[in-house]
Design a protein around this motif. Structure first.
Motif, PDB file in Angstrom:
ATOM      1  N   LYS A   3       0.836  -1.210   0.000  1.00 17.22           N
ATOM      2  CA  LYS A   3       0.000   0.000   0.000  1.00 17.22           C
ATOM      3  C   LYS A   3       0.866   1.253   0.000  1.00 17.22           C
ATOM      4  N   VAL A  22      -6.083   2.012  -0.697  1.00 19.05           N
ATOM      5  CA  VAL A  22      -5.071   2.883  -1.303  1.00 19.05           C
ATOM      6  C   VAL A  22      -5.728   4.073  -2.012  1.00 19.05           C
ATOM      7  N   SER A  40      -2.428   3.432   6.709  1.00 18.71           N
ATOM      8  CA  SER A  40      -3.162   2.376   5.990  1.00 18.71           C
ATOM      9  C   SER A  40      -3.760   1.385   6.984  1.00 18.71           C
TER      10      SER A  40
END
Length: 444
Positions: A15, A418, A402
């Motif tokens: 990510k 993302v 994330s």
């Protein structure tokens, strides 16, 4: 390092690498650091010796398994939907030039005690042993409705507004029975649990269309593709992209400490006595432990085998989804298998994963129904890891964190995180209007 950057990215998980690539392409000045001396963070790839070190505290794997460097065992194994968002991002950024993909052989579902191929089209629905004759006809009608459905053409809607009609209501209109709904919802639309039944049907119909379009793409036995040498290639591909656009990479940076001003906004990151000033920080949950909360745990078994998963038509790469209801669970269980045909193991060897959102503290018992489907295994490792999500307010502190990787064996949920983060960081939506045929050259 004592410079000013627009963004400092911490951690080289997939990510973080996608984001640093996208932000660099946008012209932002990016510094990317990782406390580890390897790429990939949680989503790294291990050779055999690294695998033994991680799980067996030894650096001497048995000789009969073959050469260590012929193994690329992905720690977060996931297949890519051939027409899915990740492939669109890869083409949009031209990272496809760093990778070779190969179609995945099979997509299967566990139903009523057996493993069956997932029917993807109206024609396949007529041939599958998953349903009786009359149910096949009803399912075929439903598949045709989905294939013809166009959000912008009311003539294809058959009088239903799918932003209001629930999935349960839509499937009831076609008279589908519970088993059919189960495999469509979990193995075609890839929902992780049964909440979708009471949500608007549009999302499920779009997911089914993505599956069918991806399935048609390579004329293979599944809608999935996977890079040769495994997923470890992906973070590095995006890292190269970032570097091409002026991003700076530093591995093995200890103690990456995020610095804040009196208002609690990020002002920089300090490592080894030097501070890189920045306006924003992007990172995985491990770098800002006081801004996250635990949301669950993934249990998984990692297996080395000398044969494909039984009842999958000798597939050298395959996904099997076990819908929650088949095991009386709250969420699905996933089987993932890859082999020497994708260059992730020596000839004759197969790597299989069984993963699930942990509902108990006993992975060996909990994963047994999945492991039992694998047949004899040469080696098996059990592992659990916690899943976290951010609880901070990025508009106040400029920290963009994330969410941990989930138990699914496909990438759709990962990429959605993302793209949402990209929009929060830049204030714009990533335009993915790309020519999907650009990636098809690399299928072999």
């Amino acid at each position: 390092m004592d410079e000013e950057y627009d963004v400092v990215v911490l951690g080289t998980g997939l990510k973080e690498c996608i984001l640093s690539g996208l932000l660099s392409v946008d012209g932002l000045k990016v510094l990317h650091m990782d406390r580890n001396d390897y790429y990939g963070g949680e989503s790294t790839s291990l050779n055999l010796i690294q695998l033994w070190k991680k799980f067996r505290n030894s650096d001497k794997p048995p000789a009969h398994l073959g050469s260590s460097r012929n193994y690329n065992v992905d720690m977060i194994p996931k297949f890519m939907m051939a027409n899915g968002t990740l492939v669109q991002v890869l083409i949009h950024t031209d990272v496809t030039k760093y990778l070779y993909f190969k179609a995945v052989d099979g997509s299967y579902v566990f139903s009523k005690g057996k493993v069956h191929k997932v029917p993807a089209t109206d024609m396949e629905a007529l041939q599958t042993p998953l349903m009786g004759m009359f149910e096949k006809r009803r399912a075929r009608k439903f598949f045709i409705y989905v294939q013809n459905y166009d959000e912008n053409d009311p003539k294809t809607h058959e009088g239903m507004d799918l932003t209001r009609v629930t999935t349960r209501e839509l499937t009831a209109k076609y008279g589908l029975d519970d088993n059919t709904i189960d495999f469509i919802g979990h193995a075609v639309a890839l929902h992780r649990d049964d909440r979708y039944l009471n949500e608007p049907a549009l999302d499920t119909v779009k997911r089914m269309k993505l599956y069918a379009e991806s399935f048609a793409r390579f004329q293979g036995g599944s809608p999935y593709i996977y890079p040769l040498y495994g997923l470890g290639e992906l973070p590095q591909g995006f890292a190269r992209l970032s570097a091409v656009y002026g991003g700076t990479y530093m591995l093995n940076k200890q103690e990456c400490k995020v610095e804040f001003n009196d208002e609690g906004q990020v002002i920089g990151v300090t490592s080894e006595g030097e501070t890189a000033k920045c306006k924003k920080v992007v990172c995985d949950p491990s770098y800002l432990p006081n801004k996250i909360r635990k949301i669950g745990k993934v249990a998984r078994a990692i297996c080395i085998m000398s044969h494909p998963i039984p009842n999958t038509n000798d597939s050298h790469s395959v996904q099997v989804i076990i819908p929650q209801k088949q095991l009386g669970r709250k969420s699905d269980m996933y089987l993932f298998c890859c082999s020497y045909s994708h260059n992730v193991a020596p000839k004759g060897k197969f790597i299989a994963f069984v993963s699930a959102e942990a509902e108990t503290d006993q992975p060996e018992i909990e994963l047994k129904p999945g492991v039992d489907l694998l047949g004899p295994v040469d080696e098996i490792f059990y592992d659990t890891y916690d899943r976290y999500e951010p609880v901070n307010e990025p508009s106040l502190d400029n920290c963009f964190i994330s969410t941990s990787y989930d138990a699914t064996t496909h990438f759709e949920s990962t990429v959605m995180d993302v793209l949402n983060m990209y929009t929060m960081i830049t204030g714009k939506v990533l335009d993915l209007g790309v020519d999907l045929s650009a990636a098809s050259a690399a299928e072999e």
